[in-house]
Design a protein around this motif. Sequence first.
Motif, PDB file in Angstrom:
ATOM      1  N   LYS A   1       0.827  -1.206   0.000  1.00  0.00           N
ATOM      2  CA  LYS A   1       0.000   0.000   0.000  1.00  0.00           C
ATOM      3  C   LYS A   1       0.860   1.254   0.000  1.00  0.00           C
ATOM      4  O   LYS A   1       2.031   1.228   0.399  1.00  0.00           O
ATOM      5  N   ASN A   2       0.255   2.366  -0.434  1.00  0.00           N
ATOM      6  CA  ASN A   2       0.911   3.661  -0.301  1.00  0.00           C
ATOM      7  C   ASN A   2       0.553   4.268   1.049  1.00  0.00           C
ATOM      8  O   ASN A   2      -0.169   3.659   1.855  1.00  0.00           O
ATOM      9  N   THR A   3       1.040   5.457   1.333  1.00  0.00           N
ATOM     10  CA  THR A   3       0.822   6.061   2.643  1.00  0.00           C
ATOM     11  C   THR A   3      -0.616   6.519   2.853  1.00  0.00           C
ATOM     12  O   THR A   3      -0.998   6.850   3.983  1.00  0.00           O
ATOM     13  N   LEU A   4      -1.427   6.541   1.803  1.00  0.00           N
ATOM     14  CA  LEU A   4      -2.845   6.867   1.920  1.00  0.00           C
ATOM     15  C   LEU A   4      -3.683   5.635   2.226  1.00  0.00           C
ATOM     16  O   LEU A   4      -4.904   5.730   2.377  1.00  0.00           O
ATOM     17  N   GLY A   5      -3.030   4.480   2.307  1.00  0.00           N
ATOM     18  CA  GLY A   5      -3.753   3.246   2.553  1.00  0.00           C
ATOM     19  C   GLY A   5      -4.321   2.607   1.302  1.00  0.00           C
ATOM     20  O   GLY A   5      -5.049   1.614   1.379  1.00  0.00           O
ATOM     21  N   GLN A   6      -4.002   3.168   0.131  1.00  0.00           N
ATOM     22  CA  GLN A   6      -4.476   2.608  -1.137  1.00  0.00           C
ATOM     23  C   GLN A   6      -3.562   1.460  -1.551  1.00  0.00           C
ATOM     24  O   GLN A   6      -2.341   1.559  -1.457  1.00  0.00           O
ATOM     25  N   GLN A   7      -4.169   0.365  -1.989  1.00  0.00           N
ATOM     26  CA  GLN A   7      -3.362  -0.784  -2.392  1.00  0.00           C
ATOM     27  C   GLN A   7      -2.728  -0.529  -3.746  1.00  0.00           C
ATOM     28  O   GLN A   7      -3.381  -0.116  -4.700  1.00  0.00           O
ATOM     29  N   VAL A   8      -1.417  -0.780  -3.804  1.00  0.00           N
ATOM     30  CA  VAL A   8      -0.646  -0.574  -5.035  1.00  0.00           C
ATOM     31  C   VAL A   8      -0.432  -1.909  -5.739  1.00  0.00           C
ATOM     32  O   VAL A   8      -0.597  -2.018  -6.952  1.00  0.00           O
ATOM     33  N   TYR A   9      -0.069  -2.936  -4.968  1.00  0.00           N
ATOM     34  CA  TYR A   9       0.193  -4.259  -5.534  1.00  0.00           C
ATOM     35  C   TYR A   9      -0.301  -5.338  -4.575  1.00  0.00           C
ATOM     36  O   TYR A   9      -0.533  -5.092  -3.386  1.00  0.00           O
ATOM     37  N   PHE A  10      -0.426  -6.541  -5.127  1.00  0.00           N
ATOM     38  CA  PHE A  10      -0.638  -7.751  -4.336  1.00  0.00           C
ATOM     39  C   PHE A  10       0.518  -8.681  -4.669  1.00  0.00           C
ATOM     40  O   PHE A  10       0.846  -8.866  -5.849  1.00  0.00           O
ATOM     41  N   ALA A  11       1.171  -9.228  -3.659  1.00  0.00           N
ATOM     42  CA  ALA A  11       2.339 -10.087  -3.869  1.00  0.00           C
ATOM     43  C   ALA A  11       2.040 -11.491  -3.379  1.00  0.00           C
ATOM     44  O   ALA A  11       1.508 -11.672  -2.281  1.00  0.00           O
ATOM     45  N   ALA A  12       2.380 -12.495  -4.184  1.00  0.00           N
ATOM     46  CA  ALA A  12       2.112 -13.892  -3.829  1.00  0.00           C
ATOM     47  C   ALA A  12       3.346 -14.736  -4.093  1.00  0.00           C
ATOM     48  O   ALA A  12       3.916 -14.712  -5.191  1.00  0.00           O
ATOM     49  N   GLU A  13       3.765 -15.471  -3.087  1.00  0.00           N
ATOM     50  CA  GLU A  13       4.893 -16.390  -3.215  1.00  0.00           C
ATOM     51  C   GLU A  13       4.471 -17.628  -3.995  1.00  0.00           C
ATOM     52  O   GLU A  13       3.389 -18.182  -3.772  1.00  0.00           O
ATOM     53  N   VAL A  14       5.317 -18.061  -4.899  1.00  0.00           N
ATOM     54  CA  VAL A  14       5.143 -19.324  -5.612  1.00  0.00           C
ATOM     55  C   VAL A  14       6.343 -20.195  -5.263  1.00  0.00           C
ATOM     56  O   VAL A  14       7.486 -19.853  -5.583  1.00  0.00           O
ATOM     57  N   SER A  15       6.107 -21.316  -4.573  1.00  0.00           N
ATOM     58  CA  SER A  15       7.196 -22.189  -4.142  1.00  0.00           C
ATOM     59  C   SER A  15       6.680 -23.605  -3.954  1.00  0.00           C
ATOM     60  O   SER A  15       5.460 -23.836  -3.919  1.00  0.00           O
ATOM     61  N   GLU A  16       7.593 -24.557  -3.821  1.00  0.00           N
ATOM     62  CA  GLU A  16       7.217 -25.945  -3.629  1.00  0.00           C
ATOM     63  C   GLU A  16       6.895 -26.220  -2.163  1.00  0.00           C
ATOM     64  O   GLU A  16       7.612 -25.775  -1.264  1.00  0.00           O
ATOM     65  N   CYS A  17       5.833 -26.966  -1.938  1.00  0.00           N
ATOM     66  CA  CYS A  17       5.400 -27.283  -0.578  1.00  0.00           C
ATOM     67  C   CYS A  17       6.507 -27.977   0.206  1.00  0.00           C
ATOM     68  O   CYS A  17       6.762 -27.652   1.370  1.00  0.00           O
ATOM     69  N   CYS A  18       7.188 -28.931  -0.418  1.00  0.00           N
ATOM     70  CA  CYS A  18       8.233 -29.684   0.269  1.00  0.00           C
ATOM     71  C   CYS A  18       9.354 -28.770   0.737  1.00  0.00           C
ATOM     72  O   CYS A  18       9.842 -28.882   1.864  1.00  0.00           O
ATOM     73  N   GLN A  19       9.762 -27.831  -0.110  1.00  0.00           N
ATOM     74  CA  GLN A  19      10.821 -26.899   0.271  1.00  0.00           C
ATOM     75  C   GLN A  19      10.376 -25.985   1.406  1.00  0.00           C
ATOM     76  O   GLN A  19      11.160 -25.643   2.290  1.00  0.00           O
TER      77      GLN A  19
ATOM     78  N   CYS B   1      13.055 -26.704   3.952  1.00  0.00           N
ATOM     79  CA  CYS B   1      14.158 -25.764   3.758  1.00  0.00           C
ATOM     80  C   CYS B   1      13.932 -24.427   4.450  1.00  0.00           C
ATOM     81  O   CYS B   1      14.845 -23.609   4.525  1.00  0.00           O
ATOM     82  N   GLY B   2      12.697 -24.204   4.924  1.00  0.00           N
ATOM     83  CA  GLY B   2      12.420 -22.964   5.629  1.00  0.00           C
ATOM     84  C   GLY B   2      12.705 -21.738   4.795  1.00  0.00           C
ATOM     85  O   GLY B   2      12.382 -21.668   3.609  1.00  0.00           O
ATOM     86  N   SER B   3      13.379 -20.755   5.394  1.00  0.00           N
ATOM     87  CA  SER B   3      13.622 -19.482   4.728  1.00  0.00           C
ATOM     88  C   SER B   3      14.660 -19.579   3.613  1.00  0.00           C
ATOM     89  O   SER B   3      14.816 -18.650   2.820  1.00  0.00           O
ATOM     90  N   ALA B   4      15.403 -20.692   3.533  1.00  0.00           N
ATOM     91  CA  ALA B   4      16.396 -20.861   2.468  1.00  0.00           C
ATOM     92  C   ALA B   4      15.772 -21.351   1.172  1.00  0.00           C
ATOM     93  O   ALA B   4      16.458 -21.492   0.165  1.00  0.00           O
ATOM     94  N   ARG B   5      14.461 -21.577   1.178  1.00  0.00           N
ATOM     95  CA  ARG B   5      13.797 -22.182   0.030  1.00  0.00           C
ATOM     96  C   ARG B   5      13.856 -21.313  -1.220  1.00  0.00           C
ATOM     97  O   ARG B   5      13.958 -20.091  -1.157  1.00  0.00           O
ATOM     98  N   GLU B   6      13.786 -21.982  -2.356  1.00  0.00           N
ATOM     99  CA  GLU B   6      13.660 -21.290  -3.641  1.00  0.00           C
ATOM    100  C   GLU B   6      12.236 -20.773  -3.758  1.00  0.00           C
ATOM    101  O   GLU B   6      11.278 -21.443  -3.376  1.00  0.00           O
ATOM    102  N   PHE B   7      12.074 -19.560  -4.274  1.00  0.00           N
ATOM    103  CA  PHE B   7      10.719 -19.054  -4.490  1.00  0.00           C
ATOM    104  C   PHE B   7      10.704 -17.990  -5.581  1.00  0.00           C
ATOM    105  O   PHE B   7      11.726 -17.399  -5.928  1.00  0.00           O
ATOM    106  N   LYS B   8       9.517 -17.784  -6.103  1.00  0.00           N
ATOM    107  CA  LYS B   8       9.231 -16.660  -6.979  1.00  0.00           C
ATOM    108  C   LYS B   8       8.199 -15.800  -6.276  1.00  0.00           C
ATOM    109  O   LYS B   8       7.218 -16.323  -5.739  1.00  0.00           O
ATOM    110  N   MET B   9       8.420 -14.487  -6.226  1.00  0.00           N
ATOM    111  CA  MET B   9       7.433 -13.573  -5.695  1.00  0.00           C
ATOM    112  C   MET B   9       6.762 -12.883  -6.883  1.00  0.00           C
ATOM    113  O   MET B   9       7.401 -12.136  -7.624  1.00  0.00           O
ATOM    114  N   SER B  10       5.492 -13.173  -7.060  1.00  0.00           N
ATOM    115  CA  SER B  10       4.731 -12.625  -8.176  1.00  0.00           C
ATOM    116  C   SER B  10       4.013 -11.359  -7.725  1.00  0.00           C
ATOM    117  O   SER B  10       3.281 -11.374  -6.735  1.00  0.00           O
TER     118      SER B  10
END
Length: 239
Positions: free
Chosen positions: A59-77, A81-90
Amino acid sequence: MAAPPAKGEVQWMPVPEAPANCPPGLEYMMQIDQLLVHQKIELLEVLTGWEQANKYVVKNTLGQQVYFAAEVSECCQRQCCGSAREFKMSILDNAGKEVMCMQRPLRCDSSCCCADWRPYMEVEAPPGNIIGYVTTEKCACLYPTFMIQDASQQNVLRIHAPVCGSGCSCSPKFHVRSLDGQDVGLIQKQWSGFTKEFFTDADNFGISFPMDLDVKIKGVMLGALFLIDFMFFEHGGGE
């Protein structure tokens, strides 16, 4: 790919007019010198401890949403693997179009013999077009200095991790500095309340940068924020 919330549920930032040299979707960044990033709490993760893919609203400082971010990763990782996992942030805009993506490969722990352990992220806008990189100068276990690089891998900015890292009770500050050492911005984790902090790893962040900074570099800095979240504040799965 996860879809953004319906338009009726949030107030979206109006789409500004984009100049010819601005990657589609980054025109929002032209009118912004601060962003607020809120990680969404996953109920299943709270109840079971089973690590879910992260989702965020930006969001911006007015509280308006600018983007939505979603992680794409493998369940097993995520579990092993925790925080070391491979991921894509869309990164999706208010029309649900993917305008940016951040790719982080699987990284070994710095204590292992694997040479490919240092934190690294590649940022694309639009997807398929590299606009920059996030790398590190120092050992990740010794409070790294993150480097913000442009598409040609030239250093543009440095981000200095706090000495206390994620272990202090304050809101950790990651100072953004020019190559000559001038403070030009900040990434800071915000306290989100005892119950939320205790039962989940959902985090809130603020990020600031110069208004006239290249929108591509602003996009890379947003990628650095997600990398910092995973490195310092993501404690699920195999950790």
